[in-house]
Design an enzyme around this catalytic site. Structure first.
Site, PDB file in Angstrom:
ATOM      1  CD  GLU A   1      -4.020  15.721 -11.818  1.00 55.70           C
ATOM      2  OE1 GLU A   1      -2.857  15.992 -12.140  1.00 55.70           O
ATOM      3  OE2 GLU A   1      -4.315  15.218 -10.719  1.00 55.70           O
TER       4      GLU A   1
ATOM      5  CD  GLU B 119      -7.213  12.129  -7.064  1.00 58.61           C
ATOM      6  OE1 GLU B 119      -6.314  12.834  -6.578  1.00 58.61           O
ATOM      7  OE2 GLU B 119      -7.182  11.695  -8.232  1.00 58.61           O
TER       8      GLU B 119
HETATM    9  O1  G3I Z   1       7.700   3.621  -5.147  1.00 60.98           O
HETATM   10  C1  G3I Z   1       8.781   4.571  -5.129  1.00 60.98           C
HETATM   11  C2  G3I Z   1       9.884   4.105  -4.225  1.00 60.98           C
HETATM   12  O2  G3I Z   1      10.425   2.919  -4.776  1.00 60.98           O
HETATM   13  C3  G3I Z   1      10.931   5.199  -4.114  1.00 60.98           C
HETATM   14  O3  G3I Z   1      11.930   4.798  -3.215  1.00 60.98           O
HETATM   15  C4  G3I Z   1      10.306   6.490  -3.618  1.00 60.98           C
HETATM   16  C5  G3I Z   1      11.307   7.638  -3.586  1.00 60.98           C
HETATM   17  O4  G3I Z   1      10.674   8.894  -3.739  1.00 60.98           O
HETATM   18  O5  G3I Z   1       9.275   6.854  -4.513  1.00 60.98           O
HETATM   19  C6  G3I Z   1       8.235   5.897  -4.606  1.00 60.98           C
HETATM   20  O6  G3I Z   1       7.311   6.364  -5.523  1.00 60.98           O
HETATM   21  C7  G3I Z   1       6.448   7.393  -5.065  1.00 60.98           C
HETATM   22  C8  G3I Z   1       5.028   6.921  -5.262  1.00 60.98           C
HETATM   23  O7  G3I Z   1       4.135   7.963  -4.949  1.00 60.98           O
HETATM   24  C9  G3I Z   1       4.680   5.721  -4.372  1.00 60.98           C
HETATM   25  O8  G3I Z   1       4.805   6.076  -3.021  1.00 60.98           O
HETATM   26  C10 G3I Z   1       6.707   8.637  -5.917  1.00 60.98           C
HETATM   27  O9  G3I Z   1       7.996   9.162  -5.638  1.00 60.98           O
HETATM   28  C11 G3I Z   1       5.667   9.680  -5.600  1.00 60.98           C
HETATM   29  O10 G3I Z   1       5.812  10.773  -6.503  1.00 60.98           O
HETATM   30  C12 G3I Z   1       4.286   9.083  -5.786  1.00 60.98           C
HETATM   31  O11 G3I Z   1       3.355  10.067  -5.421  1.00 60.98           O
HETATM   32  C13 G3I Z   1       2.032   9.848  -5.840  1.00 60.98           C
HETATM   33  C14 G3I Z   1       1.599  11.011  -6.754  1.00 60.98           C
HETATM   34  O12 G3I Z   1       0.227  10.878  -7.077  1.00 60.98           O
HETATM   35  C15 G3I Z   1       2.383  11.012  -8.055  1.00 60.98           C
HETATM   36  O13 G3I Z   1       2.041   9.875  -8.813  1.00 60.98           O
HETATM   37  C16 G3I Z   1       1.149   9.814  -4.598  1.00 60.98           C
HETATM   38  O14 G3I Z   1       1.443   8.636  -3.873  1.00 60.98           O
HETATM   39  C17 G3I Z   1      -0.324   9.812  -5.005  1.00 60.98           C
HETATM   40  O15 G3I Z   1      -1.115   9.991  -3.863  1.00 60.98           O
HETATM   41  C18 G3I Z   1      -0.602  10.967  -5.944  1.00 60.98           C
HETATM   42  O16 G3I Z   1      -1.950  10.880  -6.366  1.00 60.98           O
HETATM   43  C19 G3I Z   1      -2.422  11.928  -7.233  1.00 60.98           C
HETATM   44  C20 G3I Z   1      -3.474  11.338  -8.133  1.00 60.98           C
HETATM   45  O17 G3I Z   1      -2.959  10.217  -8.800  1.00 60.98           O
HETATM   46  C21 G3I Z   1      -3.989  12.384  -9.112  1.00 60.98           C
HETATM   47  N1  G3I Z   1      -4.440  13.569  -8.431  1.00 60.98           N
HETATM   48  C22 G3I Z   1      -3.513  14.163  -7.493  1.00 60.98           C
HETATM   49  C23 G3I Z   1      -3.069  13.104  -6.493  1.00 60.98           C
HETATM   50  C24 G3I Z   1      -2.234  13.681  -5.436  1.00 60.98           C
HETATM   51  O18 G3I Z   1      -1.039  14.138  -6.025  1.00 60.98           O
END
Ligand code: G3I
Length: 355
Positions: A140, A245
């Site tokens: 990205e 994805e």
């Molecule tokens: O692990 C913590 C947990 O300890 C905490 O209590 C909780 C509270 O919000 O957050 C948890 O972390 C989350 C993590 O996913 C694991 O579930 C983050 O908040 C959350 O922002 C994170 O979201 C991920 C996102 O990328 C941001 O990194 C999504 O799972 C993941 O599917 C998404 O994937 C991205 C690709 O990497 C790139 N392209 C877009 C795609 C979708 O956004």
């Protein structure tokens, strides 16, 4: 696992077998799944998929939380899981502006930021050298209009940081396939920016093997023409294509794409299907997936892999983005791990293509 899911799994066709002569079929795995604490998911992965991408555990925030401190526990477990189950692993992702470790965000000087950048890529890519099949080296880096995103990498290191990331990864993992990955890079303006970026990498004499189109699309609005044009244009550059994805969202929102920084305020009208997906939407979802896989099959000589962003609806990130706590239905398997009508439509696209 419930008995009904058990029975249906035994009689269900398999995506990976159906498309074995066409492209790899992948799924993104969350931490619970990587740790094999989700037995329903483990069974479905073994039956349906031959490639996996870690949804989060290889992102810098998790794998490199402090200067000189790496946390390889989950990523190592993923490698072990992949080996045991014969799964091709796509590393996701070395350089991304989101999910950066806090220490790296705080770095002021260009020199120390460059040190972080270099050390991160070299350490992670060499540890998983010959263990991951491919890397999403940079994720990205582009804006919707095709210009470079003003990320910390761009601001501190200049626009050549993308080429530099590929150069460092190539040195650390010479046998790994190197991909540039983005969302909406099938759309004309962003695609033109993506092609310019790829050409710059190549002009510098640095290897890039493929381009990932993430494929976060919306029901009834899958941009098939743009996707086909993109397959043709990217492969004309000598690159492989992966759909990295894939999911098709069914809930309302007022923008497109997958910028995790963009959110909407929760409102019951934005969560209309809490007690089930209406049949007309289910059918539309199925026909969108059917059309997409017909297109993928038409260009199967150019496509390496199609990866779904999650194993089943219950595990999808789209239940929490761009609004938290919604009930979304974007994948081929439902919350009980049973195949949906879209699954059978996808399987049926293969009939008659080369038996
Ligand atoms: O692990 C913590 C947990 O300890 C905490 O209590 C909780 C509270 O919000 O957050 C948890 O972390 C989350 C993590 O996913 C694991 O579930 C983050 O908040 C959350 O922002 C994170 O979201 C991920 C996102 O990328 C941001 O990194 C999504 O799972 C993941 O599917 C998404 O994937 C991205 C690709 O990497 C790139 N392209 C877009 C795609 C979708 O956004």
């Amino acid at each position: 696992m419930s008995n009904s899911a058990d029975t249906s799994l035994q009689t269900t066709p398999s995506l990976k077998r159906t498309f074995q002569n066409d492209f790899m079929i992948g799924a993104a795995l969350n931490t619970q799944q990587i740790m094999e604490r989700d037995t329903n998911a483990s069974r479905l992965v073994a039956q349906q998929f031959n490639a996996v991408t870690p949804e989060n555990v290889m992102k810098a925030m998790i794998i490199h939380p402090q200067w000189n401190t790496y946390n390889f526990e989950w990523a190592d477990k993923l490698i072990e899981y992949g080996k045991k189950n014969n799964l091709q692993i796509n590393g996701h992702t070395l350089i991304w502006h989101s999910q950066m470790p806090a220490f790296a965000r705080r770095l002021q000087s260009t020199d120390s930021f460059r040190l972080f950048f270099t050390d991160h890529i070299t350490t992670v890519a060499s540890r998983y050298r010959d263990k991951v099949y491919s890397w999403d080296v940079v994720n990205e880096a582009l804006n919707e209009d095709g210009t470079m995103r003003r990320s910390p990498f761009f601001t501190k290191l200049g626009e050549d940081y993308v080429t530099e990331a590929f150069r460092l990864t190539q040195a650390a993992a010479p046998n790994t396939q190197l991909y540039y990955n983005d969302y909406n890079n099938e759309r004309p303006a962003k695609r033109a920016g993506c092609i310019a970026l790829i050409n710059k990498i190549k002009a510098a004499g640095v290897r890039i093997d493929g381009v990932g189109i993430q494929g976060h699309w919306q029901v009834g609005k899958v941009p098939l023409k743009d996707i086909e044009e993109s397959i043709l244009q990217y492969s004309a550059l000598g690159l492989k294509l992966a759909f990295t994805e894939l999911d098709i969202e069914v809930l309302p929102r007022n923008f497109q794409g997958a910028d995790v920084g963009q959110r909407m305020k929760a409102d019951p009208s934005l969560n209309p299907y809490t007690s089930g997906l209406p049949d007309d939407v289910q059918q539309q979802l199925a026909s969108d997936y059917e059309a997409l896989f017909q297109l993928f099959l038409k260009h199967r000589d150019k496509i390496e892999r199609v990866t779904f962003w999650g194993v089943n609806d219950g595990a999808s990130w789209l239940n929490d983005w761009p609004v938290r706590g919604r009930t979304n239905y974007p994948l081929l398997f439902d919350r009980a791990f049973n195949p949906k009508p879209a699954f059978y439509k996808v399987i049926a696209t293969r009939k008659g293509v080369y038996q």
